[in-house]
Structure formats: C-alpha cells, structure tokens
Design a protein around this motif. Structure first.
Motif, PDB file in Angstrom:
ATOM      1  N   LEU A 155      -8.610  -1.762   2.002  1.00  8.50           N
ATOM      2  CA  LEU A 155      -7.520  -0.946   1.448  1.00  8.50           C
ATOM      3  C   LEU A 155      -7.338  -1.231  -0.039  1.00  8.50           C
ATOM      4  N   SER A 156      -7.384  -2.528  -0.427  1.00  7.68           N
ATOM      5  CA  SER A 156      -7.153  -2.865  -1.825  1.00  7.68           C
ATOM      6  C   SER A 156      -8.312  -2.438  -2.717  1.00  7.68           C
TER       7      SER A 156
ATOM      8  N   SER B 118      -2.020   4.300   6.304  1.00 10.08           N
ATOM      9  CA  SER B 118      -2.920   3.195   5.982  1.00 10.08           C
ATOM     10  C   SER B 118      -2.538   1.975   6.809  1.00 10.08           C
TER      11      SER B 118
ATOM     12  N   TYR C 228       0.808  -1.230   0.000  1.00  4.39           N
ATOM     13  CA  TYR C 228       0.000   0.000   0.000  1.00  4.39           C
ATOM     14  C   TYR C 228       0.831   1.263   0.000  1.00  4.39           C
TER      15      TYR C 228
END
Lengths: 799, 202
Positions: free
Chosen positions: A345-346, A296, A291
C-alpha cells in the motif's frame, strides 16, 4: 501505462475483480469450515514445556501433571461476614464459629465425596468408608497385626476384655456398630495408618489451622497442569460450597498447584484478551490514518486473514490437538504478516498499476518472507511440541500472506490511489532523516556500549526458574505455604523414588525401606515419608499374613474359649468369623483391584509404569535435612533416590535453552546465506545484517542492565523482533536513488513500526511476566532496529 | 384443682422446670459419685461401672471410673479423651458421639442451673412425684442427637438429682445412680430394679 491505469476500470475488469474476490472469500470460507470442523484445543501446559531428556526430567514432567502432589487441592474455610450482611451475622463466639465452620467442612466433604471429579476428600473426619465394604475382609492382609500376633484364644480373650471395657466407656458409641464384624479393631488401626502423617489440630471432628480456619485436602482426578480440567474441579468445589447452609457467613479459599494453574491461565487470558482488543482498535485507526481509504484497509486485511486461516488449517491437518497458547502467541506473531500489505500500500505510486507495484516490490518482499520463515524455523528446532505448532502456524501463515499479497491483492486494489510520497509531512520527515548526522563511529560506540553493558549487568544472566515465567502473587504463595504446613501436606519439591522391574518389586522395596524411613523421621530429618506399601503390602507379605489366618473351625474354637465368662451374646461375632474366612481364601489384593476404592486411587498415583520399569513415588513432607534423606537413598543400592523436582526443572530449562540457542545459530547461518544470495553482494548483506545484529544485542544489553534475567520467552521475542528488524534494514538498504521511493519506504516502515509498537508496547505494560517479557523485548527491538537501520543505511552516506 | 386432674407429664410447664433446674445449680467444680449400669442388645447381662463425675466448669466434664478398672474420660472443647492405665490416651470428636453430647449438655446445664441453656438443646417436661420427688424428661431438639438418644430422664428429690436414665434410640439403656444412691448399685442389676430405686423416696 500510467494513462491506462488512471482511467476507470472497464466492465470486464470489474467482473474479473468481483469473481476473484468471490473465489478468495470462498477459499477462506472453506478453510474456515475445515478449521471449525477439526479444531481441538488442548490446554495442558506441559506441551509448552521443554521435552525431557533425563529420567529425572521425564519424571518431573509426569509429576508436574499427574503426580499425587500436583493433584492435591488445599481448602480452607474461614468465618467471614460480607460487609453487606454485617447485621445478619454478628461476630460469633469462638465455639459457635468453630461449630459453624466444622459443619460447613463436613457438608463440603460429604458432597465432594459423591462427585467423581475427586478421588480423595479428607477433612480430618474419621472415615471408615475409605475401605469399601467389599474390600473390608482384606483388613487382615493390609494391617500389620498378624505379623506379630496370631488370632489365637489368648489374643482374642485380651481383645474381647478390652472391648468390654470400651463398651462401658463413652467410646462405646464409636465401636458398637463395628464390634460384631471387627472385635480386634483392625479397621481403626488401618485408619490410623492411612491418616496424613502429621495431622492438624482437630476441633469438632474436623481439621483446623492455628488461625481458626477449617481445613480440607482434596485430590482431583484431573491432572494438576490441565487448567481446563482443574477449572472444572475448582468450579465443582465452589458450587458444592455455595449450596451449603450458612455459607454466606464464611469464605472458602483454595490453594495448590491445580488451583494455581487455573489462576495463571485466567489472568493470562484476561490480560491477553484485553490487550488484544485495545490494540486491534488502535491498529485499525492507525491504518485508516495512514492510507485514508476504507477499501484499502478492508482489502489489506485479506492477506492476514488468509494467513490466520491457512496457519490454522495446517495445524489441524498436522496435529490432533492444537494448544491454546499456540493460538494466542501465533496470532501475535502473525503481526509480521501485516507488513506485507502495508509495504504494498505504501509503495504504490500515483498512476502505477498495483500489479506492477507488487512486481517491483516482490524480490525484496520474498527475501523478507524467506528470512522470517527461517527465523521461525528455530521454534521448530526447539523440540517443544507447543513451539513446533507455533512454527507450523506462523510459517504457513507468512507464506500465505506473502503470496496473497503478491498474486491476489494487487488485482483487487482500487486503481486510484493517493501516492504517499506526495504527503507534505513525509517529505519533511524524510528530509529530517536525511539530515541526521551519521558518523561512522556511531555503530562502533553502540557496539562497545552493548559489550560493556552485557559485561557489567547485575545478577545472573539466565532465568532458570520455570515458575518465574508464570509467577503467582506473593500472597497466594504465602498462603499455600501456610496451609501446607498446617495440613502437613507433602512437599511439592521432593519425591522419594523407588525403582523396580515390576509393580510387586516396588512394593517389596518399599516395605524394606520402611525401617530406614522410620529412622529418618526419628532423627527429625523429615516429618513424614509416605511409602506405597503403607497403602498396600506386597503379595509376599499378604500371603504370609494369609497363611497365619486360622480356618473357620479353629477360629470359632478360639473365639468360644476367649468369650467364656464374658457377657457377649452367642453368635455375636459371626460376621467376624465370616470375614476372616473370606480373607483366608480370597485372591491377594492387587493394585489394580485396590484401585476401585478411593484409597486404591491414592496408591495408583504412587505407582508409575515407565518403559520396562515401575516406579514407586513416596511423598515427602516437611524436609529438614535433604542431605540425610539423600544419604539414606544412596545406601539402598541404586534403586532408591531422592528426586529434587526444582533442580530437575532448572536443568530442564537450561537444556531447553541450549537447544534454542543451537537452533538460533543454525538459523543465523541460513539467514546470512539467504540474504547474501538474494542481494548477490556480501557488502549489501553486511549493511542489512549489521544493524539487525547490533540492535538484537542492544536489546539484550538494555534488558540485562535493567536487571532482567533472560528467559526463553525473551529469546523467542528477540527472534520475532529480529524478523521485523530485518524488514526495516532490507528496505532502507534498497538503493533506488529515487527520493519519492525513499519517502514511500519511510512511510511503510513508519506504519509498520507504529503498529508493532502499538501491539507490543501494550504487552510491555502487562502484569503477567510472560506477556511483559515478549512485549518489552519486541518494543525495544523494534525501536532499536528502526533507529540503527536508518543510522547505518548505506546510500545516504554518499551525500 | 384442674391442673391436678391432668395427666402428670402434661402439667409440666417451662417456668416450673426452670425454677427446679435453677435450684439444682452448683458452683464449679462440682463432683458426684456415680454407678452406671448399661443394658445392651449385644450383651447377655448389663455392664456395671462406678466412679466419680465432675463438672469442671464451662463445657468440661470428667468421668473417672474406679471399678472394675481405672479409666478417665475428659470431655473438653468438643474432644473426648480416654485415658487408661498402661495405654496411650485415645481421643475422638464429640461429633462422633451424639450420646455423649446429649449427656454433656444435660449434665452441664443441670449443674450450672441454667434452664435456658438446657431448653435450647432439649424439650423439657417436668413431673412431680409424692413428697419432694420429681422427674425431668429431656427430649433432644437436635435431629442428629435425637437419632442416637431417644430421651434422657433425670429423677431427683428436693435439690438433689439421684438418677439419670439415658434411653438410646437403638434400644440400649444406660442408668446412672448419682450421689449417695451410687452405693446402692446391686451386683446384678435389672432395669426394673434400678427404675424403682430411682423413683423411691430417699
């Protein structure tokens, strides 16, 4: 909407975020304080063993922890010059070496006897202190002499004449102090009766093994399978040894169940800690790489931290004590929870608000969370306390992580994100995945191969031996067998169990059994069987002996007659007359009263109160013909039996496995229903469940082909891998028709697979079979689930 | 001469005792008759036994009693084994019997003529008497032995030990007459009578 999200956050938004983060951290801190305040960790391995159902199994569980056999430590002291001090201690001649080892053995025994962590210390040294002074008059009730021999003038005359001979012989030095109180030497008769049945060689007054080590037997107060308490007992022995003079020239080795539990515990903890540290570092690096955003990463850790603290809080609220292994495995299993923030997150798109991303992802994530919780419910249904704790911990943790990812995390994530869908390597990877040939026969072929491998795999399918899960190095086991043989220490496998409705009933039956036991020893079916009545006769027997004791004046008259013409000083034997009078009127010796002395402790370990019955446990040494002992027990009318702890353990494991398998079947049904309902399509549910099922059986087949016997821990690991595999299948199955979203799915799955392989792949290299079983199974599972989910994903076939 | 003016015990010196002890050495197995009188606090009169003492070489000693009752005690490898007619042999560790250990060490060292070995276990003092008479007073160095044995005195003449007097720490005494003197044990011995017998010239 995209425009608004792209602009920097306004002032009030930032304040709200800070307040939310503050509140979240505060909640975590409060949970943390609760946990620190209430957490009590237990280490008794038995709470991780299956719940016993038959009387034999229940007895096994007692014996594993508390039985006389499991509390026994075997000690050997051998001459050993450390290479650094070779000059200071040249090789000693045999007699000097023995003398040194004997002195160390005596010194160690003397200091351990003063320590209340040990209930019995035997070094071969002839010990009159075992029966303390207050109980000494009871020797006339404990020794069988009076059964055949009244204390009359004839007997006393013969005894006194013998003592006179003793006094003129070198043995005088042993008897002189004893003589006035005990002219018939009852204490020596008892000492002989209570010595271990098959004695090792005695040199310099202590036991020696055939290869020249001084030997000791130590019984701990602590239960054998409480590694922490055993650790303290072992530490105490080592510390006492270290204080002895000349200990640098010798080496102390220990053996026995308690010591083994210490070794296994330390080895498992060491490896798990080491692997845990390495994989944590790897995990952090992996996420940074995936990331490229420190905020994050840090914020993404919050749901997992919440999961851990919420799980712990639930545990301390529900259970008075939390098992150490629950925590170790629990944190491992919570690895699944890390998937939730990773998915979020992805799957964030450039410009999309995090809250919107979470909302879009939520139905699928909720299905995944619910499925994982259902799978972990199987642990709860196992009925094993440790596994139930594990279920409470992980289910609470997963729910906390899931809801935190949905309702808290999105409000905190930075607005500006790098959309992973734009990464060039990911575009190429997705293209590669899409180009993979997906013939319809692949799953069929895999299924056929799986069935074939399961059918033709070598060796037994199930591992029934509990010990195989936490095995000891072969040299430790060999040494244990050697020392046990040299010491004539009881076999840990067999116990002769006597059952009666009262404690006294057990002692009576034990007395009645003695002739049959002697016959077995005579016939060489067994080296020795130590009955409870060896230490304490029943009250009936004691009363009969008491009735045979003469009163003071009768005894005095008999003694005077016997001493006539012998040179003993007048009134020399007054202490003897006093003791007999005390024994004659004293209340009978009960196990409770006897328990105040070390020997009584030994007896207490042999008498077990179970429900409305009492059990007498006779230890068995050197079994040559188990069938003969069994036959003898069978002839006793149902209240005597030979307990084979090994077969009881195996039946216990088999029963345990059956329960887990049943729980798994129920969990599978629930899982199918949950998935079908949430996807609202049997066909879609099939596309999710088929690769998962196939991968699970493929893992089983590959492990079986490698010659691995399947244990409980493999089953648990399969459940964990199944939970992970379900996520992959669910997300791959999701038909968005959007190539960018598919790339994000691939990215999230790759990160998840890589992190799972990182953690569990490390465990697969561990040398402890429990850790290896879990590591290997989960690693294989993750790999197979990933490959099959991709190959069997439905939407790509439309190409 | 100055040395003659000193008290007799003080005149003893290690080389002196060494030469004497060396002259006492016998090749194993060495046997000698003995008669023992044991004076004990718990008895009104002494216990008397007689028989043969034998050094079998090494640390092995055998004490065979023929009167008043047969008994054989063997001390070997730190173990004491007692055998009596009609009874099972009984054995115990030498560790439990420091008196025996003292006896064994002094006896073995004397019979092997090994002054060095004797000096390791005991402080040795030598006293010479008239003619060729002598006494060796052995005081145990090992605290554990000393707790049981206050001293051992060996009286002799020329290269023949004649008496062994073991003074136990508790006050009990055992007096052994050795060799030809063993035949002279009185029926009702007294401490004083035996002491003078030991010190008398042959």
């Amino acid at each position: 909407m995209p425009g608004g999200a792209l602009s920097p956050r306004s002032g009030p938004g930032r304040a709200r975020r800070t307040a939310l983060l503050g509140l979240w951290l505060l909640a975590l801190a409060i949970l943390g304080m609760l946990v620190v305040h209430r957490l009590r960790i237990s280490t008794d391995l038995r709470s991780f063993m299956p719940a016993p159902t038959t009387p034999d199994q229940r007895l096994l569980m007692d014996q594993v922890g508390d039985g006389p056999g499991s509390r026994l430590l075997l000690l050997a002291i051998e001459a050993d010059c450390p290479s650094s001090a070779q000059a200071a201690c040249p090789a000693l001649p045999a007699d000097q070496r023995d003398a040194m080892l004997a002195a160390l053995s005596r010194g160690l025994a003397a200091s351990l006897k003063k320590d209340d962590r040990y209930t019995q210390v035997l070094d071969g040294n002839f010990d009159l202190g075992a029966l303390d002074s207050a109980l000494l008059p009871y020797r006339y009730l404990l020794s069988p002499t009076l059964d055949t021999q009244p204390l009359d003038a004839d007997y006393l005359s013969d005894q006194l004449q013998q003592r006179l001979d003793d006094l003129s012989s070198p043995a005088a030095v042993l008897l002189k102090d004893l003589l006035p109180r005990d002219p018939t030497l009852e204490v020596l008769k008892l000492a002989q009766r209570w010595s271990p049945p098959r004695q090792p060689q005695v040199r310099d007054g202590v036991w020696f093994s055939p290869r020249g080590e001084a030997l000791l037997l130590v019984q701990t107060r602590a239960a054998g399978f409480d590694p922490d308490a055993q650790q303290r007992a072992v530490d105490g022995i080592r510390a006492a040894f270290a204080r002895l003079p000349r200990q640098a020239e010798a080496k102390l080795t220990l053996s026995g169940p308690g010591y083994f539990s210490v070794v296994v515990n330390a080895r498992t903890r060491d490896q798990a800690d080491w692997i845990g540290r390495v994989s944590t570092v790897g995990f952090v690096l992996l996420l940074l790489l995936a990331y490229r955003s420190l905020p994050s990463l840090l914020l993404g850790a919050l749901p997992v931290a919440s999961a851990a603290l919420a799980g712990l809080a639930a545990l301390v609220l529900v259970y008075p004590e939390v098992h150490g292994i629950t925590l170790a495995f629990g944190f491992t299993l919570l690895g699944v929870a890390q998937e939730y923030p990773i998915r979020l997150l992805s799957h964030r798109r450039a410009g999309e608000d995090a809250v919107a991303s979470a909302r879009g992802l939520w139905p699928l994530l909720l299905t995944a969370i619910a499925s994982a919780c259902i799978a972990y419910l199987a642990f709860y249904a196992s009925g094993v306390n440790g596994l139930q704790q594990l279920a409470v911990f992980t289910i609470t943790g997963l729910l906390a992580a899931g809801f935190a990812t949905r309702y808290l995390l999105p409000h905190l994530l930075p607005a500006r994100v790098r959309d992973v869908a734009a990464m060039r390597w990911l575009v190429r990877a997705r293209a590669l995945v899409d180009r993979l040939p997906r013939p319809r026969w692949v799953p069929l072929l895999v299924a056929a191969a799986t069935v074939a491998m399961l059918a033709f795999a070598p060796g037994p399918f199930w591992q029934n031996n509990l010990a195989a899960l936490t095995p000891l190095p072969q040299d430790l086991l060999l040494r244990d067998a050697r020392l046990r043989d040299a010491l004539g220490a009881p076999d840990v496998r067999y116990l002769l169990v006597i059952q009666a409705s009262t404690e006294q009933g057990v002692l009576v039956r034990s007395e009645q059994l003695a002739p049959a036991v002697d016959a077995l020893i005579e016939a060489k079916a067994v080296d020795a069987i130590e009955l409870p009545s060896t230490y304490l006769p029943s009250e009936a027997t004691q009363r009969a002996r008491q009735a045979k004791l003469p009163d003071r004046s009768t005894l005095q008259a008999a003694l005077d007659e016997a001493a006539e013409g012998l040179p003993f000083r007048k009134d020399l034997f007054a202490p003897f007359v006093d003791d007999v009078e005390t024994a004659r009127v004293a209340p009978l010796l009960t196990p409770g009263r006897f328990a105040q002395s070390p020997l009584g402790q030994r007896l207490a370990a042999m008498l077990v109160h179970r429900g409305d019955r009492w059990l007498g446990l006779a230890t068995v040494s050197g079994v040559h013909d188990a069938a003969a002992i069994q036959a003898m027990a069978a002839k006793q009318g149902g209240d005597v039996r030979l307990l084979d702890l090994k077969s009881a353990a195996e039946s216990l494991v088999a029963a345990y496995r059956l329960r887990i398998l049943k729980a798994l079947a129920a969990a599978t049904v629930l899982l199918v229903l949950t998935i079908t309902l949430s996807l609202r399509s049997v066909r879609r549910a099939w596309h999710v469940l088929a690769p998962m099922t196939l991968a699970t059986f493929l893992v089983l087949a590959v492990e079986r082909m490698a010659g691995i016997e399947i244990s409980l821990f493999h089953l648990i690991a399969l459940i964990l891998a199944g939970g992970l595999g379900l996520h992959y299948a669910l997300f791959f199955e999701r038909d968005t028709g959007d190539p960018a979203e598919q790339r994000r799915t691939l990215h999230a799955t790759l990160v998840c697979v890589a992190s799972a392989l990182l953690v569990f792949g490390m465990f697969a290299w561990a040398s402890i079979p429990v850790l290896r079983a879990i590591g290997l199974t989960v690693s294989l599972g993750v790999a197979f689930h990933f490959c099959l989910s991709i190959l069997m994903a439905p939407h790509v076939r439309r190409d | 001469m100055l040395t003659l003016a000193l008290p007799a015990w003080a005149s003893a010196s290690a080389p002196d005792a060494g030469a004497l002890i060396a002259s006492l050495g016998r090749p194993a197995p060495a046997r000698t008759a003995f008669a023992e009188a044991r004076f004990m606090a718990m008895l009104d009169r002494p216990l008397v036994v007689s028989g043969e003492l034998a050094w079998l070489g090494g640390d092995r000693l055998q004490r065979t009693v023929t009167a008043p009752r047969d008994e054989r005690v063997t001390i070997a490898d730190g173990e004491v084994t007692q055998e009596r007619a009609g009874k099972r042999p009984r054995s115990f560790s030498l560790r439990h019997a420091p008196q025996l250990q003292g006896l064994l060490e002094s006896f073995v060292a004397l019979l092997s003529g090994n002054a060095g070995q004797l000096g390791e276990s005991f402080a040795i003092q030598r006293q010479d008497a008239a003619g060729h008479g002598w006494s060796l007073l052995l005081t145990p160095r090992d605290a554990r032995v000393a707790k049981a044995v206050a001293s051992i005195r060996i009286d002799g003449h020329g290269d023949e030990p004649r008496c062994m007097v073991m003074q136990e720490a508790g006050g009990d005494t055992a007096i052994d007459l050795l060799g030809p003197l063993a035949a002279k044990m009185p029926a009702a011995p007294t401490r004083e009578g035996l002491e003078s017998l030991c010190r008398a010239a042959p």
